[in-house]
Design a protein around this motif. Structure first.
Motif, PDB file in Angstrom:
ATOM      1  N   GLY A   1       3.402  -3.626  -9.224  1.00 58.93           N
ATOM      2  CA  GLY A   1       2.189  -2.846  -9.427  1.00 58.93           C
ATOM      3  C   GLY A   1       1.614  -3.049 -10.806  1.00 58.93           C
ATOM      4  N   SER A   2       2.172  -2.327 -11.783  1.00 60.65           N
ATOM      5  CA  SER A   2       1.584  -2.354 -13.123  1.00 60.65           C
ATOM      6  C   SER A   2       1.663  -3.734 -13.761  1.00 60.65           C
ATOM      7  N   ALA A   3       2.719  -4.478 -13.484  1.00 66.11           N
ATOM      8  CA  ALA A   3       2.828  -5.807 -14.112  1.00 66.11           C
ATOM      9  C   ALA A   3       1.738  -6.745 -13.591  1.00 66.11           C
TER      10      ALA A   3
ATOM     11  N   LEU B   1       0.849  -1.192   0.000  1.00 68.67           N
ATOM     12  CA  LEU B   1       0.000   0.000   0.000  1.00 68.67           C
ATOM     13  C   LEU B   1       0.886   1.245   0.000  1.00 68.67           C
ATOM     14  N   ASP B   2       0.894   1.939  -1.113  1.00 69.15           N
ATOM     15  CA  ASP B   2       1.782   3.089  -1.312  1.00 69.15           C
ATOM     16  C   ASP B   2       1.098   4.370  -0.861  1.00 69.15           C
ATOM     17  N   VAL B   3       1.581   4.916   0.243  1.00 72.85           N
ATOM     18  CA  VAL B   3       1.022   6.164   0.767  1.00 72.85           C
ATOM     19  C   VAL B   3       1.949   7.309   0.352  1.00 72.85           C
TER      20      VAL B   3
ATOM     21  N   PRO C   1      10.749   7.025  -6.296  1.00 75.59           N
ATOM     22  CA  PRO C   1       9.364   6.804  -5.876  1.00 75.59           C
ATOM     23  C   PRO C   1       8.430   7.943  -6.281  1.00 75.59           C
ATOM     24  N   GLY C   2       7.181   7.588  -6.446  1.00 78.13           N
ATOM     25  CA  GLY C   2       6.167   8.582  -6.787  1.00 78.13           C
ATOM     26  C   GLY C   2       5.148   8.067  -7.794  1.00 78.13           C
ATOM     27  N   PHE C   3       5.589   7.178  -8.657  1.00 79.62           N
ATOM     28  CA  PHE C   3       4.703   6.717  -9.724  1.00 79.62           C
ATOM     29  C   PHE C   3       4.949   5.255 -10.044  1.00 79.62           C
TER      30      PHE C   3
ATOM     31  N   VAL D   1      11.894  -5.448  -2.896  1.00 76.86           N
ATOM     32  CA  VAL D   1      12.292  -4.624  -4.047  1.00 76.86           C
ATOM     33  C   VAL D   1      11.039  -4.065  -4.704  1.00 76.86           C
ATOM     34  N   ASP D   2      11.070  -2.755  -4.956  1.00 77.21           N
ATOM     35  CA  ASP D   2       9.864  -2.030  -5.333  1.00 77.21           C
ATOM     36  C   ASP D   2      10.151  -1.087  -6.488  1.00 77.21           C
ATOM     37  N   GLY D   3       9.559  -1.395  -7.641  1.00 77.74           N
ATOM     38  CA  GLY D   3       9.666  -0.497  -8.790  1.00 77.74           C
ATOM     39  C   GLY D   3      10.195  -1.210 -10.023  1.00 77.74           C
TER      40      GLY D   3
HETATM   41  C1  DX5 Z   1       6.455   3.715  -6.537  1.00 76.81           C
HETATM   42  C2  DX5 Z   1       5.780   2.754  -5.580  1.00 76.81           C
HETATM   43  C3  DX5 Z   1       5.708   1.366  -6.096  1.00 76.81           C
HETATM   44  C4  DX5 Z   1       4.962   1.242  -7.383  1.00 76.81           C
HETATM   45  C5  DX5 Z   1       5.516   0.078  -8.149  1.00 76.81           C
HETATM   46  O1  DX5 Z   1       6.718   4.923  -5.916  1.00 76.81           O
HETATM   47  O2  DX5 Z   1       6.439   2.699  -4.321  1.00 76.81           O
HETATM   48  O3  DX5 Z   1       5.181   0.476  -5.131  1.00 76.81           O
HETATM   49  O4  DX5 Z   1       3.591   1.078  -7.217  1.00 76.81           O
HETATM   50  O5  DX5 Z   1       4.870   0.063  -9.376  1.00 76.81           O
HETATM   51  P1  DX5 Z   1       5.439  -0.710 -10.628  1.00 76.81           P
HETATM   52  O6  DX5 Z   1       5.497  -2.153 -10.264  1.00 76.81           O
HETATM   53  O7  DX5 Z   1       4.448  -0.376 -11.676  1.00 76.81           O
HETATM   54  O8  DX5 Z   1       6.811  -0.141 -10.897  1.00 76.81           O
END
Ligand code: DX5
Ligand code: ZN
Length: 240
Positions: free
Chosen positions: A217-219, A54-56, A161-163, A194-196
């Motif tokens: 996320g998008s995948a 959950l990305d806040v 981070p951000g998108f 690992v995130d992103g």
């Molecule tokens: C980005 C977020 C990620 C993001 C990953 O700032 O922290 O959690 O949702 O998204 P994808 O997998 O699309 O890179």
């Protein structure tokens, strides 16, 4: 009824690595259709995902705004997955309790957004939740040396981070390996998340470097067969 898996992660804080668990998959709700959140969280649960990420975002620490504790509390009854809350906010110390009340099982805050790291880790542990620290791509892994003995999770941002939907920054692979090396050298217990930019193209490299938890996320939300994608991720082998 809660899944035993969620309970296990909460109560074996700092000892999860001992179980030599397979890779955990954490879909990021950021890529979901926000008009149908309850359906989207059920989709994550229907796949064999382990955690819900959950990305806040607060519009200050990162240039985007997402959701706060009210939304997390609203989806909590619709999903039994472990709630992995990633705070991309300034002054996280003012907010952590709100997210715990909302239903977080783990709270990860950014190294760059806080000065009194140990105090905040202790506050999260006092509520019997996992505590994570995250770093943006420009922060050196070795900056974290003073807190690594105390955290349960290290979240390596592999994009700025951000998108969602950004490309994996290839230098992240060496950063994951450095965390694996430090953990083994000092006998620490944190898990590496690992995130992103984790997708079917990058997943082998990320898992091979030693990631324990893959945020996607998008995948995940863009997959024709999200459950199949999760199975693929979970079949990967870590190096450690
Ligand atoms: C980005 C977020 C990620 C993001 C990953 O700032 O922290 O959690 O949702 O998204 P994808 O997998 O699309 O890179
Ligand atoms: Zn995230």
């Amino acid at each position: 009824m809660e899944k035993p898996g969620r309970e296990r992660h909460v109560f074996v804080r700092n000892r999860v690595m001992e179980t030599n668990h397979p890779i955990l998959v954490a879909p990021s709700l950021l890529a979901a259709n926000f008009a149908f959140l309850a359906d989207e969280v059920r989709k994550t649960e229907a796949s064999d995902s382990d955690w819900l990420h959950l990305d806040v975002m607060d519009g200050h620490f990162v240039p985007n705004l997402t959701f706060g504790p009210a939304v997390i509390a609203a989806i909590r009854p619709h999903c039994n997955l472990f709630f992995d809350v990633h705070l991309m906010v300034d002054r996280p110390s003012e907010l952590v309790e709100d997210y715990i009340v909302a239903g977080a099982d783990a709270i990860t805050f950014h190294w760059e957004a806080e000065v009194h790291h140990h105090r905040l880790i202790q506050r999260i542990h006092a509520k019997n939740k996992l505590a994570g620290i995250s770093i943006v791509p420009s922060t050196s892994v070795d900056s974290l040396l003073s807190v690594l003995p105390y955290v349960d999770l290290v979240l390596v941002m592999s994009v700025n981070p951000g998108f969602g939907g950004q490309s994996y920054i290839s230098e992240s692979t060496a950063r994951i390996k450095r965390l694996v090396e430090l953990r083994s050298q000092f006998g620490w217990k944190y898990q590496i998340s690992v995130d992103g930019g984790v997708n079917s193209t990058t997943m082998v490299e990320v898992a091979g470097a030693g990631a324990d938890i893959l945020v996607t996320g998008s995948a995940f939300f863009g997959a024709k067969d999200p459950a199949g994608f999760v199975r693929q991720l979970k079949s990967l082998r870590r190096s450690s």
